[in-house]
Design a protein around this motif. Structure first.
Motif, PDB file in Angstrom:
ATOM      1  N   GLN A 162     -46.969  22.285 -17.910  1.00  0.00           N
ATOM      2  CA  GLN A 162     -48.068  22.268 -16.882  1.00  0.00           C
ATOM      3  C   GLN A 162     -48.326  21.069 -16.068  1.00  0.00           C
ATOM      4  OE1 GLN A 162     -49.878  25.459 -16.085  1.00  0.00           O
ATOM      5  NE2 GLN A 162     -50.752  23.820 -14.334  1.00  0.00           N
ATOM      6  N   THR A 197     -58.682  35.277 -19.054  1.00  0.00           N
ATOM      7  CA  THR A 197     -58.956  35.726 -17.705  1.00  0.00           C
ATOM      8  C   THR A 197     -60.337  35.698 -17.242  1.00  0.00           C
ATOM      9  OG1 THR A 197     -56.600  36.330 -17.061  1.00  0.00           O
ATOM     10  CG2 THR A 197     -58.391  36.475 -15.360  1.00  0.00           C
ATOM     11  N   HIS A 256     -53.835  33.912 -12.787  1.00  0.00           N
ATOM     12  CA  HIS A 256     -52.864  33.454 -13.234  1.00  0.00           C
ATOM     13  C   HIS A 256     -52.033  32.302 -12.257  1.00  0.00           C
ATOM     14  CE1 HIS A 256     -48.939  33.117 -15.569  1.00  0.00           C
ATOM     15  NE2 HIS A 256     -49.886  32.955 -16.530  1.00  0.00           N
ATOM     16  N   LEU A 262     -47.553  35.401 -17.436  1.00  0.00           N
ATOM     17  CA  LEU A 262     -48.436  36.034 -17.733  1.00  0.00           C
ATOM     18  C   LEU A 262     -48.157  37.088 -18.510  1.00  0.00           C
ATOM     19  CD1 LEU A 262     -51.651  36.369 -17.250  1.00  0.00           C
ATOM     20  CD2 LEU A 262     -51.145  37.996 -15.478  1.00  0.00           C
ATOM     21  N   PHE A 295     -54.078  29.400 -11.215  1.00  0.00           N
ATOM     22  CA  PHE A 295     -54.074  28.468 -12.145  1.00  0.00           C
ATOM     23  C   PHE A 295     -52.965  27.663 -12.581  1.00  0.00           C
ATOM     24  CE2 PHE A 295     -53.825  27.321 -16.628  1.00  0.00           C
ATOM     25  CZ  PHE A 295     -54.789  26.714 -16.907  1.00  0.00           C
ATOM     26  N   ARG A 296     -51.846  28.283 -12.400  1.00  0.00           N
ATOM     27  CA  ARG A 296     -50.425  27.605 -12.568  1.00  0.00           C
ATOM     28  C   ARG A 296     -50.222  26.475 -11.429  1.00  0.00           C
ATOM     29  NH1 ARG A 296     -49.667  27.437 -17.545  1.00  0.00           N
ATOM     30  NH2 ARG A 296     -49.200  29.584 -18.548  1.00  0.00           N
ATOM     31  N   GLU A 299     -54.708  33.224 -21.666  1.00  0.00           N
ATOM     32  CA  GLU A 299     -54.281  32.342 -20.637  1.00  0.00           C
ATOM     33  C   GLU A 299     -53.947  30.790 -21.236  1.00  0.00           C
ATOM     34  OE1 GLU A 299     -53.834  31.999 -17.620  1.00  0.00           O
ATOM     35  OE2 GLU A 299     -54.229  34.097 -17.293  1.00  0.00           O
ATOM     36  N   LEU A 303     -44.032  30.823 -20.296  1.00  0.00           N
ATOM     37  CA  LEU A 303     -45.318  30.724 -20.111  1.00  0.00           C
ATOM     38  C   LEU A 303     -46.149  31.775 -19.055  1.00  0.00           C
ATOM     39  CD1 LEU A 303     -45.461  26.844 -19.428  1.00  0.00           C
ATOM     40  CD2 LEU A 303     -45.565  28.217 -21.547  1.00  0.00           C
TER      41      LEU A 303
END
Lengths: 141, 200
Positions: free
Chosen positions: B137, A66, B34, A54, B37-38, A60, A52
């Protein structure tokens, strides 16, 4: 190495950080099928998690790219600095290539150059000179 | 990135050069977004917080001494922001739950689960390949912030142990042991969540 010690080393083994203990760890896993399966499950989850990460070729997590943060950052900075930073729209567009004001300026310049050329063009054309009167026969002599 | 580019960029940033700051945002916005967000698991919150990260950088770039990479410093600012935001969101969620408890039991239960379920597509909405991602997630969101931070930095941002030490300020041994506990917690959370819909 005992089973519990091996379990404590699952992360280090996955990250390749076991060093000299790696051989003992691998030997124990070969002997103990249950422990081997436990480690495989652990490693599989970490591989899935790491997939997962980047990736520029991959959108995303929620399927959207993004967002462009710059406009929002500039707006917040302008408001919070009381207009000291990013106080005009020219500075906002400074790094965006051709901005609207720059395009407008270019168009205005072209119009002015066009007008200048057009005006000069008309001034170089002399008005037709009146036709000289024909000489009388008496004068010719 | 060409040699010396980062030093020059920092120098321009410290002069409050707006064009340099635009460059910085464009260069790092994907990485910062990123990471955030994670950590937060919510796109709108992540977008807002990622902007705050850059604003902090703009304001405090004078304090950057250059003893680590600019990206490492950015990550440190971002993770600190995330921890603060998670604390704030936790307090707010607890406040909301208290208010919901005053409603009927059915409404209260539905409301308490609203916050997370709104972030995660239902299984029938998610394609097969996305299920693992959503489960991980969701599992991340159940971890405490220290564990989540290490999983995100190591397994999702692929940072080295040295970088993680610089970002978190933790010694190497603590990073390794805490990361191991974090991974075990993640595994337990994934198993608990995938008990309902285990991906094959």
């Amino acid at each position: 190495m005992t089973r519990d010690e091996a379990r404590e080393n699952f992360s280090a083994a996955f990250d390749g950080e076991l060093g000299d203990a790696r051989a003992d760890f691998d030997a124990l896993l070969r002997e103990d099928a249950e422990l081997r399966e436990e480690y495989e499950e652990f490693a599989q989850l970490l591989r899935e998690t790491q997939s997962l990460a980047l990736d520029e070729d991959r959108p995303e997590a929620d399927g959207a790219p993004t967002p462009d943060l710059l406009a929002g950052v500039q707006k917040k900075l302008r408001v919070r600095s009381g207009g000291r930073f990013y106080r005009d729209r020219f500075s906002e567009g400074a790094a965006r290539g051709l901005s609207v004001p720059m395009l407008l300026a270019a168009v205005m310049l072209l119009v002015l150059v066009g007008l200048f050329v057009a005006l000069n063009w008309t001034t170089v054309i002399d008005p037709p000179s009146p036709r000289p009167a024909s000489a009388s026969p008496g004068q010719a002599r | 990135m060409p040699d010396g580019y980062e030093d020059k960029l920092i120098e321009r940033l410290q002069r409050r050069d707006e064009a340099a700051f635009n460059e910085l945002v464009r260069l790092y916005q994907a990485k910062v977004f990123h990471l955030v967000f994670r950590m937060l698991g919510d796109r709108a919150e992540a977008e807002d917080l990622a902007q705050e990260v850059f604003i902090t950088v703009f304001k405090s770039i004078d304090g950057f001494r250059g003893d680590s990479k600019l990206s490492t410093w950015l990550y440190r600012v971002a993770t600190n922001h995330c921890k603060n935001r998670l604390k704030y969101l936790g307090r707010r969620a607890r406040g909301q739950k208290q208010a919901f408890d005053e409603l009927s039991e059915r409404d209260a239960v539905e409301s308490a689960t609203m916050q997370t379920s709104a972030l995660i597509p239902r299984p029938d909405e998610a394609v097969e390949g996305k299920q693992i991602e959503h489960i991980v997630q969701r599992a991340l969101a159940t971890l405490d912030e220290e564990h989540r931070e290490l999983i995100v930095l190591r397994d999702l941002e692929n940072l080295s142990y040295e970088d993680i030490q610089r970002i978190t300020g933790l010694p190497e041994g603590t990073v390794k042991s805490r990361l191991h506990r974090a991974r075990l917690a993640l595994k337990a959370a994934v198993e608990a969540l995938s008990g309902e819909k285990k991906p094959t």
